[in-house]
Scaffold this motif. Structure first.
Motif, mmCIF file in Angstrom:
data_model
loop_
_atom_site.group_PDB
_atom_site.id
_atom_site.type_symbol
_atom_site.label_atom_id
_atom_site.label_comp_id
_atom_site.label_asym_id
_atom_site.label_seq_id
_atom_site.Cartn_x
_atom_site.Cartn_y
_atom_site.Cartn_z
ATOM 1 N N ALA A 191 3.505 -13.312 5.050
ATOM 2 C CA ALA A 191 2.235 -13.430 4.365
ATOM 3 C C ALA A 191 1.036 -12.241 4.681
ATOM 4 O O ALA A 191 1.208 -11.789 6.071
ATOM 5 N N PRO A 192 0.485 -11.804 3.792
ATOM 6 C CA PRO A 192 -0.333 -10.566 4.255
ATOM 7 C C PRO A 192 -1.678 -11.097 5.095
ATOM 8 O O PRO A 192 -2.746 -10.998 4.759
ATOM 9 N N GLN A 193 -1.197 -11.650 6.255
ATOM 10 C CA GLN A 193 -2.137 -12.488 7.229
ATOM 11 C C GLN A 193 -1.806 -12.010 8.502
ATOM 12 O O GLN A 193 -0.367 -12.258 8.875
ATOM 13 N N GLN A 194 -2.635 -11.419 9.332
ATOM 14 C CA GLN A 194 -2.205 -10.742 10.722
ATOM 15 C C GLN A 194 -1.545 -11.856 11.708
ATOM 16 O O GLN A 194 -0.713 -11.515 12.320
ATOM 17 N N VAL A 195 -1.988 -12.851 11.612
ATOM 18 C CA VAL A 195 -1.625 -13.952 12.486
ATOM 19 C C VAL A 195 -0.295 -14.394 12.345
ATOM 20 O O VAL A 195 0.434 -14.632 13.118
ATOM 21 N N GLN A 196 0.039 -14.276 11.000
ATOM 22 C CA GLN A 196 1.379 -14.794 10.502
ATOM 23 C C GLN A 196 2.513 -13.603 10.903
ATOM 24 O O GLN A 196 3.560 -13.660 11.552
ATOM 25 N N PRO A 200 2.621 -6.751 0.435
ATOM 26 C CA PRO A 200 1.320 -6.221 -0.160
ATOM 27 C C PRO A 200 0.754 -7.242 -0.802
ATOM 28 O O PRO A 200 1.085 -8.328 -1.145
ATOM 29 N N GLU A 201 -0.662 -7.338 -0.481
ATOM 30 C CA GLU A 201 -1.636 -8.278 -1.014
ATOM 31 C C GLU A 201 -2.278 -8.116 -2.485
ATOM 32 O O GLU A 201 -2.847 -8.971 -3.006
ATOM 33 N N THR A 202 -2.369 -6.791 -2.936
ATOM 34 C CA THR A 202 -3.048 -6.307 -4.075
ATOM 35 C C THR A 202 -1.986 -5.932 -5.161
ATOM 36 O O THR A 202 -0.951 -5.327 -4.816
ATOM 37 N N PRO A 203 -1.974 -6.461 -6.426
ATOM 38 C CA PRO A 203 -3.121 -7.447 -6.910
ATOM 39 C C PRO A 203 -2.789 -8.956 -6.507
ATOM 40 O O PRO A 203 -3.721 -9.718 -6.310
ATOM 41 N N SER A 204 -1.616 -9.212 -5.965
ATOM 42 C CA SER A 204 -1.246 -10.483 -5.489
ATOM 43 C C SER A 204 0.104 -10.257 -4.848
ATOM 44 O O SER A 204 0.874 -9.568 -4.926
ATOM 45 N N SER A 205 0.324 -11.241 -3.908
ATOM 46 C CA SER A 205 1.723 -11.289 -3.091
ATOM 47 C C SER A 205 2.708 -11.378 -4.000
ATOM 48 O O SER A 205 3.659 -10.813 -3.732
ATOM 49 N N GLU A 206 2.357 -12.356 -5.076
ATOM 50 C CA GLU A 206 3.520 -12.555 -5.815
ATOM 51 C C GLU A 206 3.989 -11.387 -6.638
ATOM 52 O O GLU A 206 5.195 -10.881 -6.870
ATOM 53 N N ALA A 207 2.788 -10.571 -7.126
ATOM 54 C CA ALA A 207 3.106 -9.461 -7.852
ATOM 55 C C ALA A 207 3.931 -8.226 -7.069
ATOM 56 O O ALA A 207 4.716 -7.456 -7.609
ATOM 57 N N GLN A 234 7.464 -9.524 -7.040
ATOM 58 C CA GLN A 234 8.282 -8.797 -8.232
ATOM 59 C C GLN A 234 8.432 -7.375 -8.571
ATOM 60 O O GLN A 234 9.416 -6.831 -8.899
ATOM 61 N N ASN A 235 7.563 -6.487 -8.200
ATOM 62 C CA ASN A 235 7.578 -5.229 -8.090
ATOM 63 C C ASN A 235 8.772 -4.697 -7.297
ATOM 64 O O ASN A 235 9.394 -3.664 -7.454
ATOM 65 N N ALA A 236 8.895 -5.136 -6.109
ATOM 66 C CA ALA A 236 9.789 -4.778 -5.093
ATOM 67 C C ALA A 236 11.189 -5.035 -5.635
ATOM 68 O O ALA A 236 11.922 -4.372 -5.436
ATOM 69 N N ILE A 237 11.231 -6.218 -6.264
ATOM 70 C CA ILE A 237 12.780 -6.672 -6.868
ATOM 71 C C ILE A 237 12.965 -5.645 -7.974
ATOM 72 O O ILE A 237 14.157 -5.100 -7.768
ATOM 73 N N ALA A 238 11.939 -5.334 -8.788
ATOM 74 C CA ALA A 238 12.074 -4.372 -9.733
ATOM 75 C C ALA A 238 12.480 -2.827 -9.392
ATOM 76 O O ALA A 238 13.267 -2.201 -10.115
ATOM 77 N N THR A 239 12.008 -2.376 -8.389
ATOM 78 C CA THR A 239 12.006 -1.268 -7.880
ATOM 79 C C THR A 239 12.990 -1.014 -6.748
ATOM 80 O O THR A 239 13.249 0.048 -6.261
ATOM 81 N N GLY A 240 13.855 -2.039 -6.444
ATOM 82 C CA GLY A 240 14.944 -1.779 -5.389
ATOM 83 C C GLY A 240 14.458 -1.820 -3.909
ATOM 84 O O GLY A 240 15.241 -1.126 -3.239
ATOM 85 N N THR A 241 13.187 -2.308 -3.692
ATOM 86 C CA THR A 241 12.665 -2.452 -2.560
ATOM 87 C C THR A 241 12.618 -3.998 -1.850
ATOM 88 O O THR A 241 11.721 -4.099 -0.943
ATOM 89 N N ALA A 242 13.288 -4.776 -2.263
ATOM 90 C CA ALA A 242 12.804 -6.121 -1.897
ATOM 91 C C ALA A 242 13.485 -6.404 -0.607
ATOM 92 O O ALA A 242 14.622 -5.837 -0.109
ATOM 93 N N PRO A 243 12.787 -7.229 0.138
ATOM 94 C CA PRO A 243 13.328 -7.743 1.426
ATOM 95 C C PRO A 243 14.348 -8.854 1.219
ATOM 96 O O PRO A 243 14.540 -9.398 0.072
ATOM 97 N N ALA A 244 15.109 -9.032 2.413
ATOM 98 C CA ALA A 244 16.098 -9.966 2.100
ATOM 99 C C ALA A 244 15.606 -11.554 2.235
ATOM 100 O O ALA A 244 16.222 -12.370 1.456
ATOM 101 N N VAL A 245 14.501 -11.582 2.793
ATOM 102 C CA VAL A 245 13.779 -12.860 2.971
ATOM 103 C C VAL A 245 12.425 -12.799 3.022
ATOM 104 O O VAL A 245 11.908 -11.619 3.703
ATOM 105 N N SER A 246 11.457 -13.680 2.310
ATOM 106 C CA SER A 246 9.854 -13.414 2.845
ATOM 107 C C SER A 246 9.471 -15.008 2.812
ATOM 108 O O SER A 246 10.286 -16.105 2.358
ATOM 109 N N GLU A 247 8.282 -14.922 3.409
ATOM 110 C CA GLU A 247 7.508 -16.154 3.464
ATOM 111 C C GLU A 247 6.505 -16.132 2.317
ATOM 112 O O GLU A 247 6.587 -15.327 1.189
#
Length: 465
Positions: A49-54, A85-92, A95-108
């Motif tokens: 998540a876009p939080q330093q503590v995490q 990324p936090e902007t415009p949202s983590s969900e977006a 989605q953009n990472a999946i569409a552009t071939g830069t998705a992580p294998a796993v995320s929280e």
């Protein structure tokens, strides 16, 4: 630490690209997998998540895991951590990472509603039949929790944390009314509200001028707040009944009316103006609000004492002893299918998560999470496991919240969440509040016509039967 509630922004161009993404395969030479899984090393991308503590927490876990030298197909797995990324949202961002071939294998940072969006595009793995996943569920005593996370009978998320959304009561205000504990049933709650209307002078002595703080009730642009007010109340009075299942609106009409009339019982004493840090005031001006467990550390820093200044009360139920189902402000891990993620990378990601949450490590991992974030891990043994005894004794507020974790229900399993709750606010909570603000506390206006209008609007907005 406050976790922001982000809308799952469904960008047309992005989703068009997402729909073309394949299910990921074993070809380690495709996309970024050629680099990540080449030679003797498999590099697994993990997004926090876009939080330093995490980020700090997961980075320390990745370093410890990397030191184990765990292998897949004779290659050493190395986990690489970065913030999403936090902007415009983590969900977006996902989605953009999946569409552009830069998705992580796993995320929280994936909630149930967003998981439904991803599952509809077949870009996340179903974990329900995976032995390792079921072992984690067992090691964390999550059996009572997972049914509420199912999407069409499948499990796409390993839940990590949950903030059970319940009531936060002004203890001095309750005592001024003659009560020594928070109400638990609708009848007890109504009694407290009638006492509020009859004892305003006594409340004024402790600074209480309004019954309830909720400025977002009339605002459809803040649709997500319906998770925390209406849905939290509905879950309790309905006995945990669903609202949407598949493409069908299953909301119980009578329970929905009752939930709205709980809000209506506050009458014209609701504080709707925006206030800053209301619970940090020397004398908070409201009797009750929706709790904000991510602010526990802030309260402590400002000498706001749990049990003396404020206390948590459960989601209201009809009868004493009923299960206090509530809304789960909860997110977890998801594993992505995309052309840039090789099969070996996926298996490496599984090995990492298995290691963090296996029977040997899961309790310590969850304790470290709780200490770092003060957000409750999704476990059924928080008040019984010796691992958590010391922190629960130190934080009685967390111990109280922990008892409601098994009854916390996550958001709707639909990609139309925003549309549904926006329509609900426009046709129900918004106009109903015009009636409520003309009523005395303890005397809720009839909400039936507003709920009927809302149910039709929800069906239209969500494409539901």
């Amino acid at each position: 630490m406050k976790i922001k509630q982000c809308a799952a922004l469904l960008m047309a161009a992005t989703m068009a690209a997402v729909s073309l993404v394949g299910c990921g395969g074993s070809d380690a030479a495709s996309g970024s997998g050629a680099t990540a899984a080449s030679g003797d090393t498999i590099v697994v991308d993990f997004w926090t998540a876009p939080q330093q503590v995490q980020y700090n927490l997961w980075e320390s876990r990745a370093q410890a895991f990397n030191a184990t030298g765990t292998q897949v197909n004779g290659k050493t797995v190395t986990v690489k951590v970065q913030q999403m990324p936090e902007t415009p949202s983590s969900e977006a961002g996902i989605q953009n990472a999946i569409a552009t071939g830069t998705a992580p294998a796993v995320s929280e940072n994936v909630n149930r509603g967003f998981a439904a969006t991803l599952a509809a595009s077949d870009v996340v793995y179903d974990l329900s039949s995976e032995d390792w996943f079921n072992d984690v569920v067992e090691s964390r005593a999550m059996g009572e929790t997972m049914d509420a996370w199912a999407i069409d009978g499948k499990q796409y998320v390993l839940p990590l944390y949950v903030n059970p959304m319940v009531w936060q009561w002004n203890m001095k205000g309750l005592q001024a009314l003659g009560y020594d504990k928070a109400p638990e049933t609708v009848a007890e709650f109504t009694e407290v509200m009638k006492a509020f209307a009859a004892n305003k002078d006594a409340l004024a002595e402790v600074g209480v001028t309004h019954s309830f703080y909720r400025p977002s009730l009339t605002r459809p642009d803040q649709y997500w707040d319906r998770w925390f007010d209406f849905m939290m109340i509905y879950n309790g009075v309905s006995g945990g009944k669903s609202i949407v299942e598949g493409n069908k609106l299953t909301m119980d009409r009578d329970a929905a009316i009752q939930a709205m009339e709980v809000i209506g019982t506050f009458g014209n004493t609701i504080q709707q103006g925006e206030l800053s840090s209301i619970w940090l005031e020397e004398q908070p001006s409201v009797l009750v609000s929706i709790n904000a467990p991510w602010e526990i550390s802030l309260y402590r820093e400002n000498n706001v004492v749990y049990g003396e200044d404020y206390v948590y009360g459960p989601a209201l139920v009809n009868n004493a002893g009923d299960k206090p189902y509530n809304y789960a402000d909860s997110k977890g891990l998801a594993f992505y299918k995309a052309d840039n993620i090789s099969e070996e990378e996926h298996l490496g990601a599984v090995e990492f998560v298995k290691w963090v949450y296996n029977a040997e490590n899961s309790a310590q991992s969850d304790l470290e999470w709780l200490e770092a974030t003060t957000m409750l891990p999704v476990r059924g043994d928080l008040n019984t496991s010796e691992t958590f005894t010391a922190i629960m004794e130190e934080y009685p507020e967390l111990a109280d919240l922990a008892q409601w974790v098994p009854y916390s229900i996550p958001g709707l399993a639909t990609d139309k969440d925003a549309d549904i709750w926006t329509a609900f606010t426009e046709t129900c909570t918004g106009p109903y509040m015009n009636d409520v603000m003309q009523a005395e506390a303890g005397n809720a206006p009839d909400a039936s016509s507003y709920v009927d209008a809302a149910m039709e609007a929800m069906k239209t907005a969500g494409g539901l039967e």
